[in-house]
Design a protein around this motif. Structure first.
Motif, PDB file in Angstrom:
ATOM      1  N   LEU A  62       2.574  25.656 -49.536  1.00  0.00           N
ATOM      2  CA  LEU A  62       3.316  25.015 -50.617  1.00  0.00           C
ATOM      3  C   LEU A  62       3.748  23.607 -50.209  1.00  0.00           C
ATOM      4  CD1 LEU A  62       5.548  28.043 -51.694  1.00  0.00           C
ATOM      5  CD2 LEU A  62       3.421  27.244 -52.749  1.00  0.00           C
ATOM      6  N   ASP A  63       3.948  22.756 -51.206  1.00  0.00           N
ATOM      7  CA  ASP A  63       4.355  21.379 -50.932  1.00  0.00           C
ATOM      8  C   ASP A  63       5.698  21.331 -50.219  1.00  0.00           C
ATOM      9  OD1 ASP A  63       2.058  20.430 -52.115  1.00  0.00           O
ATOM     10  OD2 ASP A  63       3.002  20.166 -54.088  1.00  0.00           O
ATOM     11  N   ARG A  64       6.607  22.202 -50.630  1.00  0.00           N
ATOM     12  CA  ARG A  64       7.925  22.266 -49.989  1.00  0.00           C
ATOM     13  C   ARG A  64       8.175  23.719 -49.579  1.00  0.00           C
ATOM     14  NH1 ARG A  64      12.454  19.487 -53.549  1.00  0.00           N
ATOM     15  NH2 ARG A  64      13.599  19.917 -51.610  1.00  0.00           N
ATOM     16  N   PRO A  65       7.657  24.129 -48.438  1.00  0.00           N
ATOM     17  CA  PRO A  65       7.812  25.524 -48.006  1.00  0.00           C
ATOM     18  C   PRO A  65       9.284  25.894 -47.832  1.00  0.00           C
ATOM     19  CG  PRO A  65       6.153  24.383 -46.688  1.00  0.00           C
ATOM     20  CD  PRO A  65       6.859  23.345 -47.484  1.00  0.00           C
ATOM     21  N   SER A  66       9.608  27.103 -48.197  1.00  0.00           N
ATOM     22  CA  SER A  66      10.970  27.607 -48.042  1.00  0.00           C
ATOM     23  C   SER A  66      11.270  27.874 -46.573  1.00  0.00           C
ATOM     24  CB  SER A  66      11.139  28.905 -48.839  1.00  0.00           C
ATOM     25  OG  SER A  66      10.743  28.742 -50.176  1.00  0.00           O
ATOM     26  N   LEU A  67      12.548  27.837 -46.234  1.00  0.00           N
ATOM     27  CA  LEU A  67      12.991  28.309 -44.926  1.00  0.00           C
ATOM     28  C   LEU A  67      12.716  29.806 -44.881  1.00  0.00           C
ATOM     29  CD1 LEU A  67      14.538  27.712 -42.260  1.00  0.00           C
ATOM     30  CD2 LEU A  67      16.641  28.230 -43.498  1.00  0.00           C
ATOM     31  N   THR A  68      11.878  30.245 -43.959  1.00  0.00           N
ATOM     32  CA  THR A  68      11.389  31.622 -43.989  1.00  0.00           C
ATOM     33  C   THR A  68      11.761  32.356 -42.714  1.00  0.00           C
ATOM     34  OG1 THR A  68       9.516  30.923 -45.351  1.00  0.00           O
ATOM     35  CG2 THR A  68       9.363  33.085 -44.293  1.00  0.00           C
ATOM     36  N   ILE A  69      12.275  33.573 -42.889  1.00  0.00           N
ATOM     37  CA  ILE A  69      12.620  34.430 -41.760  1.00  0.00           C
ATOM     38  C   ILE A  69      11.987  35.797 -41.974  1.00  0.00           C
ATOM     39  CG2 ILE A  69      14.823  35.119 -42.840  1.00  0.00           C
ATOM     40  CD1 ILE A  69      15.913  35.241 -39.884  1.00  0.00           C
ATOM     41  N   ALA A  70      11.431  36.362 -40.913  1.00  0.00           N
ATOM     42  CA  ALA A  70      10.805  37.682 -40.982  1.00  0.00           C
ATOM     43  C   ALA A  70      11.559  38.635 -40.073  1.00  0.00           C
ATOM     44  CB  ALA A  70       9.336  37.604 -40.565  1.00  0.00           C
ATOM     45  N   GLY A  71      11.715  39.865 -40.529  1.00  0.00           N
ATOM     46  CA  GLY A  71      12.420  40.870 -39.743  1.00  0.00           C
ATOM     47  C   GLY A  71      11.779  42.232 -39.897  1.00  0.00           C
ATOM     48  N   GLY A  72      12.337  43.207 -39.203  1.00  0.00           N
ATOM     49  CA  GLY A  72      11.806  44.567 -39.232  1.00  0.00           C
ATOM     50  C   GLY A  72      11.193  44.956 -37.905  1.00  0.00           C
ATOM     51  N   SER A  73      10.851  46.233 -37.780  1.00  0.00           N
ATOM     52  CA  SER A  73      10.334  46.759 -36.521  1.00  0.00           C
ATOM     53  C   SER A  73       9.071  46.039 -36.070  1.00  0.00           C
ATOM     54  CB  SER A  73      10.047  48.256 -36.667  1.00  0.00           C
ATOM     55  OG  SER A  73      11.223  48.969 -36.966  1.00  0.00           O
ATOM     56  N   LEU A  74       8.184  45.739 -36.998  1.00  0.00           N
ATOM     57  CA  LEU A  74       6.924  45.099 -36.630  1.00  0.00           C
ATOM     58  C   LEU A  74       7.147  43.691 -36.095  1.00  0.00           C
ATOM     59  CD1 LEU A  74       3.797  45.226 -36.635  1.00  0.00           C
ATOM     60  CD2 LEU A  74       3.885  44.201 -38.907  1.00  0.00           C
ATOM     61  N   THR A  75       7.955  42.907 -36.785  1.00  0.00           N
ATOM     62  CA  THR A  75       8.156  41.523 -36.379  1.00  0.00           C
ATOM     63  C   THR A  75       8.893  41.431 -35.050  1.00  0.00           C
ATOM     64  OG1 THR A  75      10.135  41.433 -37.758  1.00  0.00           O
ATOM     65  CG2 THR A  75       8.109  40.625 -38.714  1.00  0.00           C
ATOM     66  N   ALA A  76       9.813  42.345 -34.788  1.00  0.00           N
ATOM     67  CA  ALA A  76      10.531  42.322 -33.518  1.00  0.00           C
ATOM     68  C   ALA A  76       9.575  42.500 -32.350  1.00  0.00           C
ATOM     69  CB  ALA A  76      11.605  43.410 -33.501  1.00  0.00           C
ATOM     70  N   ARG A  77       8.531  43.309 -32.554  1.00  0.00           N
ATOM     71  CA  ARG A  77       7.569  43.559 -31.486  1.00  0.00           C
ATOM     72  C   ARG A  77       6.500  42.473 -31.406  1.00  0.00           C
ATOM     73  NH1 ARG A  77       7.841  49.800 -33.375  1.00  0.00           N
ATOM     74  NH2 ARG A  77       9.752  50.281 -32.262  1.00  0.00           N
ATOM     75  N   ASN A  78       6.348  41.717 -32.467  1.00  0.00           N
ATOM     76  CA  ASN A  78       5.322  40.669 -32.500  1.00  0.00           C
ATOM     77  C   ASN A  78       5.931  39.272 -32.465  1.00  0.00           C
ATOM     78  OD1 ASN A  78       3.244  42.482 -32.674  1.00  0.00           O
ATOM     79  ND2 ASN A  78       3.050  42.368 -34.891  1.00  0.00           N
ATOM     80  N   GLU A  79       7.143  39.170 -31.990  1.00  0.00           N
ATOM     81  CA  GLU A  79       7.896  37.920 -32.094  1.00  0.00           C
ATOM     82  C   GLU A  79       7.106  36.706 -31.604  1.00  0.00           C
ATOM     83  OE1 GLU A  79      12.272  36.195 -30.708  1.00  0.00           O
ATOM     84  OE2 GLU A  79      11.524  38.099 -29.930  1.00  0.00           O
ATOM     85  N   ARG A  80       6.646  36.738 -30.363  1.00  0.00           N
ATOM     86  CA  ARG A  80       5.954  35.567 -29.804  1.00  0.00           C
ATOM     87  C   ARG A  80       4.602  35.333 -30.481  1.00  0.00           C
ATOM     88  NH1 ARG A  80       7.857  33.062 -25.273  1.00  0.00           N
ATOM     89  NH2 ARG A  80       9.673  34.004 -24.266  1.00  0.00           N
ATOM     90  N   LEU A  81       3.909  36.409 -30.800  1.00  0.00           N
ATOM     91  CA  LEU A  81       2.615  36.252 -31.465  1.00  0.00           C
ATOM     92  C   LEU A  81       2.769  35.554 -32.807  1.00  0.00           C
ATOM     93  CD1 LEU A  81       1.061  39.776 -30.725  1.00  0.00           C
ATOM     94  CD2 LEU A  81       0.420  37.597 -29.677  1.00  0.00           C
TER      95      LEU A  81
END
Length: 712
Positions: A208-227
């Motif tokens: 998008l032209d003006r991407p939103s500030l985006t945060i991801a959470g949950g069990s999957l993201t916690a384990r894939n943080e660096r990736l």
């Protein structure tokens, strides 16, 4: 007070609207359910009021602000809970920029400065829960995003909308809403098997032209943080429960906090100098569970969940009392329980939604990892929570560690007290409790760091069944470090018929505590039913989850391979190649039957009486078939030479066996579904027949990566 006030909120809403309208409202608004969904409230009220309006605050303190005179910046402020405005803890920016004419009233006019109105209206926060309906056909109330919505609304800043792909929302609906509403902050909740959806969504946001500030959470993201941060350097990763994080992000959006001050996130910092402009990886401290005293949800999506035949979920505690080696603890935290006196208002609010769905079982699923905990007064707290939930008109299910039933280090008096507690919990509405047994083999339990033993598990299972406590158990059948002897012992434990006893209400708890340790007593009262029928999901394999102690042990043994971000795991070979083949093929069996089994399990959750019993019996058919597959696998392992690997040959033999077993199961399941569907409503029977039809038509073995192998 909050319960009584909530019952009058609809009348207060009409009264406050009439204070703004020149012509009083002659018709009723939608019923009280409207109050659970601020977006719907705004939509209905917009055509009734002459100027701007805002719905702010949390469900128990919903705040209506209706503009009366734009030129004079005058607004009408109504606290729909009925509590006076002075009793609210207004943030500093509100205190400085607003004047309420009658602060000791719930309904008052006042003046709002431009900065106050701006903060009340922005940021726009969109919270999205991802989902694969083909894997999980029936929904659960989305606690993750609903808890965050409450935390965000508690700031009184901005507007929050929720989208849950369980409830008929497709990914293109989410992206369309992002383009239409242009949210300032997007929160994405993702768990196992949803990596593909998350990547598609993050790619769209980034385009998008003006991407939103985006945060991801949950069990999957916690384990894939660096990736994830390597692929999406502007992404933020929530490293804890998320309530404090979303509040800080809203403050950050307004310029009140630097990004480094936002609690509980992983992110890339500003680029450092040099030709490569390296962006360092950063982490901020998370908020502990004990510091998070409000863990309740907003209820925007509860009605829709029920309309999609889903179930209600709630937490009364967070975290666990143990550190199992297969479970990365970083994002879950230590155990902390909410006070029972905090529950009545949320239970009353949920009951109002239940009232609109009389066909839904009045059962709450308390998704605590560990319901009881180890704090001083743990038993009294557990009983108080149970009484509070039951007095609100609900039965309930939850999860608990097995050492809350039997603990070898404790004396007879402790075990009698715990047995009494479990009997009383049953009397106060406990419909079923999940226990993470995970194994019946002591050497495996030590490897899993369960801090339990085989004998301890056996005594606890006997105690619970004799007390009449309905149970289900999680059990990990295969793990990469397993030996053939352990696999054989696992099969034997699952097949034991001296663990499940018949309920013995005629006996005292003292007699039961003593009796389960006596072989004669056990033989006299055993059901003669194999233990595996109490296991929730059969043929589960250990996953080497990113960041887990077990994964490090497998790595030290030279067994780990490539990371698999879709499941937050590291692929691993098995120390015994034969068990590895069985594990791989068992996962195909699990995946082929998963959607049908999950449908049965979901229907069981929303049913009562005979229909529920019939659905449970149908699940038994699947469990019996899975155990037969386990026995066949073990027999094939025993005739293979460990020292002479023949992976392709064993895999072919196991697949041929599974083809035979699935054919037998198809015939038996067809009869079973016909019998069960006839005892259900047209809607539930139709859902079951539809899912069974998909299952019966499937002629192939393939992986879906849908289940959580930890059973958490």
């Amino acid at each position: 007070m909050l319960i009584t006030a909530a019952l009058d909120a609809h009348d207060r809403l009409i009264a406050s609207v009439n204070r703004v309208r020149r012509i009083p409202l002659q018709r009723s608004l939608k019923t009280r359910l409207l109050l659970t969904d601020p977006a719907e409230m705004e939509k209905e009220l917009a055509c009734l009021l002459p100027h701007r309006l805002l719905i702010s605050g949390t469900l128990d303190r919903r705040l209506l602000l209706a503009e009366v005179n734009p030129s004079e910046r005058r607004w009408q402020l109504a606290d729909l809970s009925g509590r006076d405005h002075a009793s609210r803890e207004w943030p500093a920016w509100a205190q400085q920029g607003m004047q309420i004419d009658e602060p000791i009233s719930w309904n008052s006019s006042g003046v709002l400065g431009d900065e106050v109105v701006h903060r009340l209206m922005r940021p726009r926060v969109l919270l999205v829960a991802l989902y694969h309906p083909e894997h999980f056909p029936l929904p659960r109330f989305p606690l993750a995003i609903s808890d965050l919505a409450r935390a965000a609304r508690a700031t009184l800043m901005g507007k929050v909308r929720l989208m849950d792909m369980q409830l008929g929302v497709a990914l293109n609906d989410v992206t369309a809403e992002i383009e239409r509403w242009t949210p300032d902050i997007i929160g994405v909740s993702a768990t196992f098997g949803q990596h593909d959806l998350m990547v598609q969504l993050l790619d769209h946001i980034g385009s998008l032209d003006r991407p939103s500030l985006t945060i991801a959470g949950g069990s999957l993201t916690a384990r894939n943080e660096r990736l994830l941060l390597e692929q999406y350097p502007n992404l933020l990763i929530a490293r804890g429960a998320g309530e404090a994080t979303i509040q800080d992000l809203i403050a950050h959006w307004h310029g009140d906090l630097e990004l480094a001050e936002v609690r509980g996130i992983g992110y890339h910092g500003a680029p450092r100098g040099g030709g490569l402009a390296i962006r360092p990886f950063r982490r901020t401290g998370a908020v502990g569970n004990r510091a998070q005293t409000d863990i309740f949800p907003e209820l925007d999506l509860l009605d829709s969940t029920f309309r999609h035949r889903g179930v209600a979920q709630l937490e009364t505690s967070r975290g666990c009392t143990n550190f199992c080696s297969f479970c990365p603890r970083g994002h879950k935290g230590s155990w902390s329980g909410s006070a029972p006196e905090q529950l009545p208002w949320i239970l009353a609010a949920m009951r109002d939604v239940f009232d609109r769905h009389p066909e839904v079982s009045r059962t709450l699923y308390l998704v605590d990892e560990e319901f009881i905990g180890r704090d001083e007064g743990a038993v009294d707290r557990a009983l108080s929570v149970a009484r509070t939930v039951h007095e609100a008109g609900f039965r309930w299910e939850t999860s608990c560690r097995i050492d809350q039933v039997v603990l070898p280090s404790e004396d007879q008096a402790w075990h009698v007290e715990r047995a009494s507690m479990w009997r009383e919990l049953r009397q106060h509405g406990l419909r079923r409790c999940l226990f993470g047994v995970e194994s019946g083999v002591t050497s495996i339990l030590e490897r899993f760091n369960k801090e339990t033993t085989s004998d301890q598990n056996a005594l606890a299972i006997r105690t619970l069944s004799a007390l009449g406590v309905p149970t289900r158990f999680t059990y990990i059948t295969f793990d990469p470090l397993m030996s053939q002897a352990e696999l054989t012992a696992t099969y034997e434990f699952q097949n034991r018929v001296d663990l499940l006893l018949r309920p013995l209400p005629e006996l005292s708890v003292e007699e039961i505590v003593h009796g389960v340790r006596d072989d004669t007593f056990v033989r006299r009262h055993a059901l003669g039913e194999p233990f595996y029928r109490g296991v929730s999901y059969m043929l589960v394999s250990m996953e080497c989850l990113i960041g887990a102690a077990y994964t490090r042990a497998a790595q030290a043994a030279g067994l780990t391979r490539e990371a698999c971000p879709s499941m937050g795991r590291v692929d691993a070979e098995y120390a015994d190649w034969r068990i590895g083949v069985c594990s791989q093929q068992a996962q195909l069996w699990v995946d082929r039957n998963f959607a049908l089994d999950y449908t049965l399990k979901s229907l069981e959750k929303v049913l009562d009486g005979q229909p529920r019993h019939s659905v449970r019996q149908a699940r038994t058919v699947l469990k019996d078939a899975a155990f037969q597959v386990f026995g066949d696998m073990l027999a094939l392992v025993q005739v293979c030479d460990l020292a002479t690997p023949s992976v392709a040959s064993l895999r072919s033999d196991v697949l041929a066996m599974m083809d035979t077993r699935i054919g037998q199961l198809r015939t038996q399941m067809g009869r079973t579904v016909d019998e069960v569907a006839a005892k259900l409503s047209d809607g539930d029977g139709g859902r079951l027949r539809t899912e069974h039809g998909r299952w019966a038509e499937n002629q192939s073995w393939h992986s879906i990566n849908a289940s959580d192998p930890c059973g958490t």
